[in-house]
Enzyme design. Structure first.
Site, PDB file in Angstrom:
ATOM      1  N   LEU A 199       7.131 -10.235  -2.312  1.00 17.44           N
ATOM      2  CA  LEU A 199       6.239  -9.104  -2.012  1.00 17.44           C
ATOM      3  C   LEU A 199       6.144  -8.204  -3.240  1.00 17.44           C
ATOM      4  CD1 LEU A 199       7.224  -8.371   1.649  1.00 17.44           C
ATOM      5  CD2 LEU A 199       4.897  -8.605   0.832  1.00 17.44           C
ATOM      6  N   PRO A 217       0.286  -6.459  -1.383  1.00 12.71           N
ATOM      7  CA  PRO A 217      -0.314  -5.613  -0.336  1.00 12.71           C
ATOM      8  C   PRO A 217      -1.004  -4.385  -0.926  1.00 12.71           C
ATOM      9  CG  PRO A 217       2.069  -5.924  -0.023  1.00 12.71           C
ATOM     10  CD  PRO A 217       1.743  -6.321  -1.417  1.00 12.71           C
ATOM     11  N   SER A 220       3.119  -5.505  -5.534  1.00 12.79           N
ATOM     12  CA  SER A 220       2.417  -4.237  -5.356  1.00 12.79           C
ATOM     13  C   SER A 220       1.139  -4.230  -6.184  1.00 12.79           C
ATOM     14  CB  SER A 220       3.312  -3.083  -5.796  1.00 12.79           C
ATOM     15  OG  SER A 220       2.571  -1.888  -5.932  1.00 12.79           O
ATOM     16  N   SER A 221       0.113  -3.555  -5.677  1.00 15.43           N
ATOM     17  CA  SER A 221      -1.149  -3.458  -6.419  1.00 15.43           C
ATOM     18  C   SER A 221      -1.019  -2.575  -7.653  1.00 15.43           C
ATOM     19  CB  SER A 221      -2.276  -2.941  -5.519  1.00 15.43           C
ATOM     20  OG  SER A 221      -1.944  -1.673  -4.984  1.00 15.43           O
ATOM     21  N   CYS A 222       0.136  -1.910  -7.839  1.00 16.09           N
ATOM     22  CA  CYS A 222       0.342  -1.135  -9.072  1.00 16.09           C
ATOM     23  C   CYS A 222       0.484  -2.060 -10.281  1.00 16.09           C
ATOM     24  CB  CYS A 222       1.557  -0.219  -8.952  1.00 16.09           C
ATOM     25  SG  CYS A 222       3.129  -1.076  -9.001  1.00 16.09           S
ATOM     26  N   MET A 249      10.388   0.034   5.572  1.00 15.45           N
ATOM     27  CA  MET A 249       9.255   0.024   6.494  1.00 15.45           C
ATOM     28  C   MET A 249       8.711  -1.388   6.694  1.00 15.45           C
ATOM     29  SD  MET A 249       5.587   2.073   6.476  1.00 15.45           S
ATOM     30  CE  MET A 249       5.001   1.442   4.921  1.00 15.45           C
ATOM     31  N   VAL A 250       8.488  -2.129   5.613  1.00 14.47           N
ATOM     32  CA  VAL A 250       7.953  -3.488   5.732  1.00 14.47           C
ATOM     33  C   VAL A 250       8.948  -4.391   6.448  1.00 14.47           C
ATOM     34  CG1 VAL A 250       7.261  -5.545   4.436  1.00 14.47           C
ATOM     35  CG2 VAL A 250       6.427  -3.291   3.727  1.00 14.47           C
ATOM     36  N   GLY A 251      10.213  -4.334   6.038  1.00  9.71           N
ATOM     37  CA  GLY A 251      11.230  -5.178   6.646  1.00  9.71           C
ATOM     38  C   GLY A 251      11.398  -4.934   8.136  1.00  9.71           C
ATOM     39  N   HIS A 302       4.213   8.899   1.288  1.00  6.34           N
ATOM     40  CA  HIS A 302       2.907   8.644   0.710  1.00  6.34           C
ATOM     41  C   HIS A 302       1.873   9.499   1.439  1.00  6.34           C
ATOM     42  CE1 HIS A 302       5.036   4.874  -0.564  1.00  6.34           C
ATOM     43  NE2 HIS A 302       4.492   5.270  -1.683  1.00  6.34           N
ATOM     44  N   TRP A 357      -6.090  18.629  -1.945  1.00 10.09           N
ATOM     45  CA  TRP A 357      -6.094  18.621  -3.405  1.00 10.09           C
ATOM     46  C   TRP A 357      -7.366  17.950  -3.924  1.00 10.09           C
ATOM     47  CZ3 TRP A 357      -0.841  17.643  -6.257  1.00 10.09           C
ATOM     48  CH2 TRP A 357       0.077  18.630  -5.865  1.00 10.09           C
ATOM     49  N   TYR A 396       8.306   0.304 -12.619  1.00  7.64           N
ATOM     50  CA  TYR A 396       8.245  -0.436 -11.353  1.00  7.64           C
ATOM     51  C   TYR A 396       7.236  -1.579 -11.454  1.00  7.64           C
ATOM     52  CZ  TYR A 396       7.448  -1.227  -6.335  1.00  7.64           C
ATOM     53  OH  TYR A 396       7.314  -1.791  -5.082  1.00  7.64           O
ATOM     54  N   LYS A 433       7.641  -5.837 -11.176  1.00  9.71           N
ATOM     55  CA  LYS A 433       6.857  -6.641 -10.228  1.00  9.71           C
ATOM     56  C   LYS A 433       6.057  -7.728 -10.952  1.00  9.71           C
ATOM     57  CE  LYS A 433       8.108  -4.713  -6.395  1.00  9.71           C
ATOM     58  NZ  LYS A 433       8.879  -5.510  -5.420  1.00  9.71           N
TER      59      LYS A 433
END
Length: 312
Positions: free
Chosen positions: A105, A164, A107-109, A15-17, A180, A203, A136, A140
């Site tokens: 790139l 991001p 991740s906020s994780c 998606m980003v690419g 997601h 939920w 993951y 990162k």
């Protein structure tokens, strides 16, 4: 920066690419985005030789193994090792070939699960990670730190990390197993309208907050960063700097789709983290803000879903 810029982009089929490739209208920027058959990013020699042959001015690393919570829980070894190998191969092969500019790139994780919101860039490694996607996140963190170490050892290199927030938009995945929240809710509400359902279940109580940015805005940021790279901080959050409740996302998506039924809450279901909001202080200082508001982004995403995904 030279007038003609050659960029080596990994993850060009994600998606980003795809958003980065589509966004580029600058005749002075050439983007190379080889697929998996053309280059195996898990093979260091293949990566090294590709970079040596192409001599890119910039590398943008957007490739990786990504998945939902269940996938991450079931395959932590793959999520750690594959992402670690790909990131390490690219960064070290770039360094060995003296490629000056590298956008990693992330991740906020990477941020600790108990970290105080909004999440600041200096919180990395300041607490325990969310266990459901720890493999993951560890991969990162290592690539982010590796970029920092390379810059510290030799100031010729500018290897920097973009973090991001959650993304949605064109080229997103809408399948229930892989999507997601935003694409999943678009599909869910569209099908409810089609089937004539009068209620939709959310939920939990729907009060958990999420920050989702339209993916085209991240592409806009990437080209802004390329043009202003020296001024970009070492690690920078890229997002909105504000968030909405799950209930708000459901109501806005329903408005876009034209669903007029009711919502009910299943309080027995898990809701995940209450909030994961990035701090945008550095982003504002860097001079960039997202351009797409939520309703506009959702309308564009729903249009893409109807024309490109729904009838596949």
């Amino acid at each position: 920066m030279p007038q003609q810029i050659k960029i080596f982009l990994t993850g060009g089929n994600g998606m980003v690419g795809k958003n980065i490739l589509e966004y580029n209208t600058n005749p002075n920027i050439t983007i190379l985005a080889p697929n998996r058959k053309e280059i195996n990013l898990e093979d260091y020699n293949a990566v090294f030789n590709y970079i040596k042959q192409q001599k890119p001015d910039f590398i943008i690393h957007a490739a990786g193994l990504v998945g939902g919570i269940q996938d991450n829980i079931a395959r932590p070894v793959d999520f750690l090792i594959k992402n670690l190998d790909i990131g390490r191969n690219l960064i070290m092969a770039a360094k060995s070939n003296r490629v000056k500019n590298f956008i990693n790139l992330s991740s906020s994780c990477m941020y600790p699960r108990e970290a105080k919101n909004p999440l600041q860039e200096d919180l990395i490694l300041k607490g325990e990670l969310e266990p459901t996607n720890e493999g993951y996140a560890l991969a990162k963190i290592v690539t982010t730190r590796l970029c920092e170490y390379i810059n510290k050892e030799d100031d010729y290199f500018q290897y920097k990390t973009v973090i991001p927030c959650n993304l949605y938009g064109k080229y997103d995945k809408f399948s229930p197993e892989h999507s997601h929240m935003v694409p999943a809710v678009i599909k869910k509400i569209d099908e409810a309208k089609l089937n004539g359902n009068s209620t939709i279940t959310i939920w939990g109580n729907g009060e958990a907050r999420r920050e989702f940015m339209y993916a085209k805005d991240l592409a806009d940021f990437i080209f802004y960063a390329v043009s202003n790279f020296t001024a970009m901080p070492q690690n920078i959050n890229v997002g909105l700097g504000y968030d909405f409740t799950i209930n708000h996302y459901y109501k806005t998506i329903a408005k876009v789709i034209g669903f007029e039924g009711q919502f009910e809450h299943d309080l027995s279901k898990p809701v995940g983290m209450y909030q994961k909001l990035i701090d945008d202080t550095k982003l504002k200082a860097f001079g960039w803000t997202a351009k797409t508001d939520l309703e506009q982004g959702l309308q564009l995403t729903y249009s893409y879903y109807k024309t490109e995904v729904k009838h596949d």
